[in-house]
Design a protein around this motif. Structure first.
Motif, mmCIF file in Angstrom:
data_model
loop_
_atom_site.group_PDB
_atom_site.id
_atom_site.type_symbol
_atom_site.label_atom_id
_atom_site.label_comp_id
_atom_site.label_asym_id
_atom_site.label_seq_id
_atom_site.Cartn_x
_atom_site.Cartn_y
_atom_site.Cartn_z
ATOM 1 N N ALA A 10 5.442 -15.840 -1.862
ATOM 2 C CA ALA A 10 4.154 -16.150 -1.219
ATOM 3 C C ALA A 10 3.334 -14.882 -1.001
ATOM 4 O O ALA A 10 2.103 -14.896 -1.133
ATOM 5 C CB ALA A 10 4.415 -16.861 0.109
ATOM 6 N N ALA A 11 4.004 -13.787 -0.674
ATOM 7 C CA ALA A 11 3.287 -12.526 -0.460
ATOM 8 C C ALA A 11 2.604 -12.060 -1.752
ATOM 9 O O ALA A 11 1.488 -11.532 -1.729
ATOM 10 C CB ALA A 11 4.261 -11.464 0.043
ATOM 11 N N PHE A 12 3.263 -12.257 -2.880
ATOM 12 C CA PHE A 12 2.659 -11.899 -4.170
ATOM 13 C C PHE A 12 1.474 -12.812 -4.482
ATOM 14 O O PHE A 12 0.419 -12.367 -4.933
ATOM 15 C CB PHE A 12 3.705 -11.983 -5.289
ATOM 16 C CG PHE A 12 4.516 -10.733 -5.468
ATOM 17 C CD1 PHE A 12 5.292 -10.236 -4.430
ATOM 18 C CD2 PHE A 12 4.512 -10.043 -6.675
ATOM 19 C CE1 PHE A 12 6.047 -9.076 -4.577
ATOM 20 C CE2 PHE A 12 5.250 -8.878 -6.842
ATOM 21 C CZ PHE A 12 6.027 -8.401 -5.791
ATOM 22 N N LEU A 13 1.667 -14.109 -4.232
ATOM 23 C CA LEU A 13 0.601 -15.072 -4.543
ATOM 24 C C LEU A 13 -0.633 -14.837 -3.687
ATOM 25 O O LEU A 13 -1.747 -15.227 -4.071
ATOM 26 C CB LEU A 13 1.125 -16.498 -4.356
ATOM 27 C CG LEU A 13 2.224 -16.927 -5.347
ATOM 28 C CD1 LEU A 13 2.772 -18.302 -4.979
ATOM 29 C CD2 LEU A 13 1.692 -16.926 -6.781
ATOM 30 N N ALA A 14 -0.461 -14.191 -2.546
ATOM 31 C CA ALA A 14 -1.604 -13.896 -1.672
ATOM 32 C C ALA A 14 -2.492 -12.800 -2.256
ATOM 33 O O ALA A 14 -3.584 -12.560 -1.756
ATOM 34 C CB ALA A 14 -1.100 -13.487 -0.282
ATOM 35 N N HIS A 15 -2.020 -12.121 -3.305
ATOM 36 C CA HIS A 15 -2.802 -11.049 -3.910
ATOM 37 C C HIS A 15 -3.481 -11.477 -5.208
ATOM 38 O O HIS A 15 -3.714 -10.656 -6.110
ATOM 39 C CB HIS A 15 -1.914 -9.821 -4.151
ATOM 40 C CG HIS A 15 -1.702 -9.011 -2.909
ATOM 41 N ND1 HIS A 15 -0.861 -9.418 -1.895
ATOM 42 C CD2 HIS A 15 -2.259 -7.846 -2.499
ATOM 43 C CE1 HIS A 15 -0.885 -8.513 -0.928
ATOM 44 N NE2 HIS A 15 -1.731 -7.559 -1.268
ATOM 45 N N ALA B 253 4.814 -14.220 -10.307
ATOM 46 C CA ALA B 253 5.161 -13.684 -8.987
ATOM 47 C C ALA B 253 6.673 -13.578 -8.814
ATOM 48 O O ALA B 253 7.182 -12.569 -8.307
ATOM 49 C CB ALA B 253 4.553 -14.574 -7.901
ATOM 50 N N ILE B 254 7.386 -14.598 -9.245
ATOM 51 C CA ILE B 254 8.851 -14.591 -9.092
ATOM 52 C C ILE B 254 9.467 -13.407 -9.822
ATOM 53 O O ILE B 254 10.298 -12.670 -9.276
ATOM 54 C CB ILE B 254 9.436 -15.924 -9.619
ATOM 55 C CG1 ILE B 254 9.026 -17.074 -8.692
ATOM 56 C CG2 ILE B 254 10.953 -15.844 -9.751
ATOM 57 C CD1 ILE B 254 9.337 -18.455 -9.233
ATOM 58 N N ASN B 255 9.055 -13.191 -11.057
ATOM 59 C CA ASN B 255 9.621 -12.082 -11.826
ATOM 60 C C ASN B 255 9.125 -10.734 -11.315
ATOM 61 O O ASN B 255 9.817 -9.725 -11.448
ATOM 62 C CB ASN B 255 9.305 -12.262 -13.309
ATOM 63 C CG ASN B 255 10.192 -13.303 -13.964
ATOM 64 O OD1 ASN B 255 11.297 -13.005 -14.394
ATOM 65 N ND2 ASN B 255 9.715 -14.544 -14.011
ATOM 66 N N GLY B 256 7.928 -10.717 -10.729
ATOM 67 C CA GLY B 256 7.445 -9.486 -10.112
ATOM 68 C C GLY B 256 8.292 -9.093 -8.915
ATOM 69 O O GLY B 256 8.626 -7.919 -8.730
ATOM 70 N N VAL B 257 8.650 -10.082 -8.102
ATOM 71 C CA VAL B 257 9.546 -9.823 -6.968
ATOM 72 C C VAL B 257 10.876 -9.279 -7.489
ATOM 73 O O VAL B 257 11.391 -8.259 -7.008
ATOM 74 C CB VAL B 257 9.773 -11.109 -6.155
ATOM 75 C CG1 VAL B 257 10.863 -10.881 -5.110
ATOM 76 C CG2 VAL B 257 8.484 -11.566 -5.496
ATOM 77 N N MET B 258 11.444 -9.977 -8.474
ATOM 78 C CA MET B 258 12.754 -9.579 -8.998
ATOM 79 C C MET B 258 12.747 -8.150 -9.536
ATOM 80 O O MET B 258 13.745 -7.430 -9.434
ATOM 81 C CB MET B 258 13.175 -10.559 -10.111
ATOM 82 C CG MET B 258 13.480 -11.962 -9.626
ATOM 83 S SD MET B 258 13.681 -13.146 -10.993
ATOM 84 C CE MET B 258 15.074 -12.450 -11.860
ATOM 85 N N LEU C 232 5.429 -4.386 -6.111
ATOM 86 C CA LEU C 232 4.778 -4.632 -4.827
ATOM 87 C C LEU C 232 3.816 -5.805 -4.973
ATOM 88 O O LEU C 232 3.280 -6.049 -6.069
ATOM 89 C CB LEU C 232 3.992 -3.388 -4.392
ATOM 90 C CG LEU C 232 4.820 -2.153 -4.019
ATOM 91 C CD1 LEU C 232 3.898 -0.955 -3.805
ATOM 92 C CD2 LEU C 232 5.649 -2.431 -2.777
ATOM 93 N N PRO C 233 3.556 -6.538 -3.894
ATOM 94 C CA PRO C 233 2.582 -7.634 -3.979
ATOM 95 C C PRO C 233 1.237 -7.173 -4.524
ATOM 96 O O PRO C 233 0.564 -7.925 -5.247
ATOM 97 C CB PRO C 233 2.476 -8.101 -2.521
ATOM 98 C CG PRO C 233 3.781 -7.743 -1.895
ATOM 99 C CD PRO C 233 4.184 -6.451 -2.549
ATOM 100 N N LEU D 238 0.216 -7.727 -13.031
ATOM 101 C CA LEU D 238 1.254 -8.564 -13.642
ATOM 102 C C LEU D 238 0.637 -9.785 -14.337
ATOM 103 O O LEU D 238 1.080 -10.173 -15.433
ATOM 104 C CB LEU D 238 2.261 -9.019 -12.579
ATOM 105 C CG LEU D 238 2.901 -7.929 -11.706
ATOM 106 C CD1 LEU D 238 3.937 -8.554 -10.763
ATOM 107 C CD2 LEU D 238 3.539 -6.854 -12.562
ATOM 108 N N ILE D 239 -0.369 -10.369 -13.715
ATOM 109 C CA ILE D 239 -1.024 -11.531 -14.344
ATOM 110 C C ILE D 239 -1.688 -11.120 -15.656
ATOM 111 O O ILE D 239 -1.592 -11.831 -16.670
ATOM 112 C CB ILE D 239 -2.054 -12.149 -13.373
ATOM 113 C CG1 ILE D 239 -1.336 -12.805 -12.187
ATOM 114 C CG2 ILE D 239 -2.925 -13.183 -14.082
ATOM 115 C CD1 ILE D 239 -2.273 -13.321 -11.107
ATOM 116 N N ALA D 240 -2.344 -9.974 -15.654
ATOM 117 C CA ALA D 240 -2.989 -9.508 -16.891
ATOM 118 C C ALA D 240 -1.958 -9.259 -17.989
ATOM 119 O O ALA D 240 -2.210 -9.527 -19.172
ATOM 120 C CB ALA D 240 -3.793 -8.235 -16.608
ATOM 121 N N ILE D 241 -0.788 -8.759 -17.604
ATOM 122 C CA ILE D 241 0.285 -8.556 -18.597
ATOM 123 C C ILE D 241 0.711 -9.905 -19.179
ATOM 124 O O ILE D 241 0.865 -10.045 -20.402
ATOM 125 C CB ILE D 241 1.487 -7.843 -17.939
ATOM 126 C CG1 ILE D 241 1.116 -6.399 -17.570
ATOM 127 C CG2 ILE D 241 2.704 -7.859 -18.871
ATOM 128 C CD1 ILE D 241 2.147 -5.717 -16.684
#
Length: 459
Positions: free
Chosen positions: A123-128, A153-158, A162-163, A169-172
């Motif tokens: 959720a913290a990632f999705l807030a960004h 977001a899930i793979n970014g956390v893993m 950072l959020p 990450l979305i652009a990638i």
């Protein structure tokens, strides 16, 4: 063959795809992404290049022929590729070690500890991002699974991002989902690895390193975002070693290469974003696959031409079979990358050399004898069967006219079709006179750029 078979199967006509032992797992892995999860495969024992004619004939009669009959007479099973996981599915409970054990056993980990993607962290990632969490970015081959904002977001956390990295990450993910990138080739046998090039003010804003050791791990932003890409390929595209990842050797993931935009501005050189066709200060992600690199050390020279000759020599030394992406296999798609330390660029700029002029000099000097280029793509690799000459390829429309200007085998021909095909990035220690040359994987991971969209609250 698998692509053609999938098209035919969808018309209701049974097929049999002949696949060597080493590629049977890959065939099963890519079939869902082709839209036919149970695409029939007829096994060929071993590899055809490792058998004499008698042995090959015996194996075809004993094994492959029966398999072909089974393929053509057995109905294809319904697609069962769906994982059954939903956004609220809890896949593991317990300690940090417990969770990592589950993720490793399910092949969701790269072997290093991952940060458990709890609901709160995701959720913290999705807030960004202003994007809907369930927005489908695109389908990623070979699995055919959807890349979504949520699984980014899930793979970014893993990956320990950072959020605040979420827009990057979305652009990638958008670059990977672009058909022009060719994500389905991420596991090809030569094992090129993706490199993320980051340009624009976001480099400083998110504290990416673009100075000393800019291609080494140790900086969280560069390291974790680079790791994200590999995890995303693994967990969404399902590019898995031993199955769809058929890399002969491979490498670990590459950290993000961040451009030193300040140095470029001070020299009056266009940014990498501008080179890619965007505004000079656009925040940009570019993803491309490169097969390898070498350092061009201790660059010295009293004039731009001398320096350019050394840099061009580095580009030529890094380019071998990859030249099949310049002529023959996929014409004009070779994009070698040259990373210049700001000090080298400053020395060139002081003499009045612009970035465009440097590209022109590199195009003039990054050349090799025609006979050697022909050997790389023909006699030594068989990537263009039949040992066809450059002149024959020009006549067939598979090489630009400049490759057929004479019959002299010693004539020098360029490694790229046009000067602008050489990518230039300023990065690294600003007080060292070195450069780094990367060979491109051509159409198999073609450099693809996407704009980074920051959330409205951060603009």
């Amino acid at each position: 063959m698998m692509r053609a078979s999938a098209i035919v199967e969808k018309t209701g006509i049974p097929t049999a795809s002949l696949v060597c032992d080493g590629f049977v797992g890959q065939a099963a892995g890519i079939a869902p992404g082709l839209g036919v999860a149970g695409l029939p495969v007829a096994r060929i024992v071993g590899h055809v290049d490792g058998q004499d004619l008698d042995e090959l004939q015996q194996n075809l009669r004993a094994v492959t022929a029966n398999a072909v009959i089974d393929c053509l007479t057995t109905p294809v099973e319904a697609d069962s590729a769906a994982s059954g996981l939903t956004s609220d599915t809890v896949v593991a409970r317990g300690s940090f070690d417990d969770v990592n054990t589950v993720f490793y056993e399910r092949r969701w980990s790269d072997g290093l500890p991952v940060v458990p993607p709890t609901a709160g962290r995701v959720a913290a990632f999705l807030a960004h991002t202003d994007d809907d969490p369930d927005r489908i970015i695109g389908a990623l081959k070979p699995s055919g699974s959807a890349a979504t904002v949520r699984n980014v977001a899930i793979n970014g956390v893993m990956a320990n991002c950072l959020p605040e990295h979420m827009p990057v990450l979305i652009a990638i993910a958008e670059a990977l989902a672009d058909p022009g990138y060719g994500v389905e080739h991420s596991g090809d046998t030569t094992g090129g690895d993706a490199l993320i090039i980051l340009s624009g003010p976001v480099v400083d804003r998110l504290q990416f390193n673009c100075a000393e050791a800019s291609l080494r791990d140790g900086y969280r932003a560069n390291t974790s975002v680079g790791r994200f890409l590999r995890l995303f390929l693994r967990n969404v595209a399902r590019c898995l070693p031993g199955a769809t990842d058929k890399s002969t050797f491979g490498n670990t993931w590459r950290v993000v290469l961040a451009e030193n935009g300040t140095a470029a501005r001070e020299l009056g050189w266009p940014s990498f974003s501008a080179d890619a066709g965007f505004e000079p200060d656009a925040n940009l992600v570019t993803v491309g696959r490169f097969t390898g690199s070498n350092v061009i050390g201790s660059i010295y020279g009293n004039d731009p031409d001398t320096i350019a000759r050394y840099l061009a020599d580095g580009l030529v030394r890094q380019s071998g079979w990859e030249l099949v992406f310049t002529v023959g296999f996929s014409r004009g798609l070779y994009r070698p990358l040259l990373v210049l330390s700001p000090m080298v660029a400053k020395t060139l700029a002081r003499s009045g050399t612009t970035k465009e002029r440097l590209r022109g000099l590199l195009f003039d000097h990054a050349r090799l004898p025609a006979r050697k280029l022909e050997a790389y793509i023909g006699a030594w690799s068989n990537m263009v069967p039949g040992n066809r000459s450059l002149n024959q390829l020009v006549e067939a429309g598979r090489a630009a006219a400049l490759y057929g200007e004479s019959d002299d085998p010693e004539r020098l021909v360029p490694i790229v079709e046009k000067p602008e095909h050489i990518l230039l990035v300023l990065s690294g220690d600003p007080l060292r006179a070195n450069a780094c040359a990367f060979a491109s994987n051509g159409m198999h991971g073609f450099p693809t750029s996407k704009r980074i969209r920051l959330p409205a609250k951060l603009q």
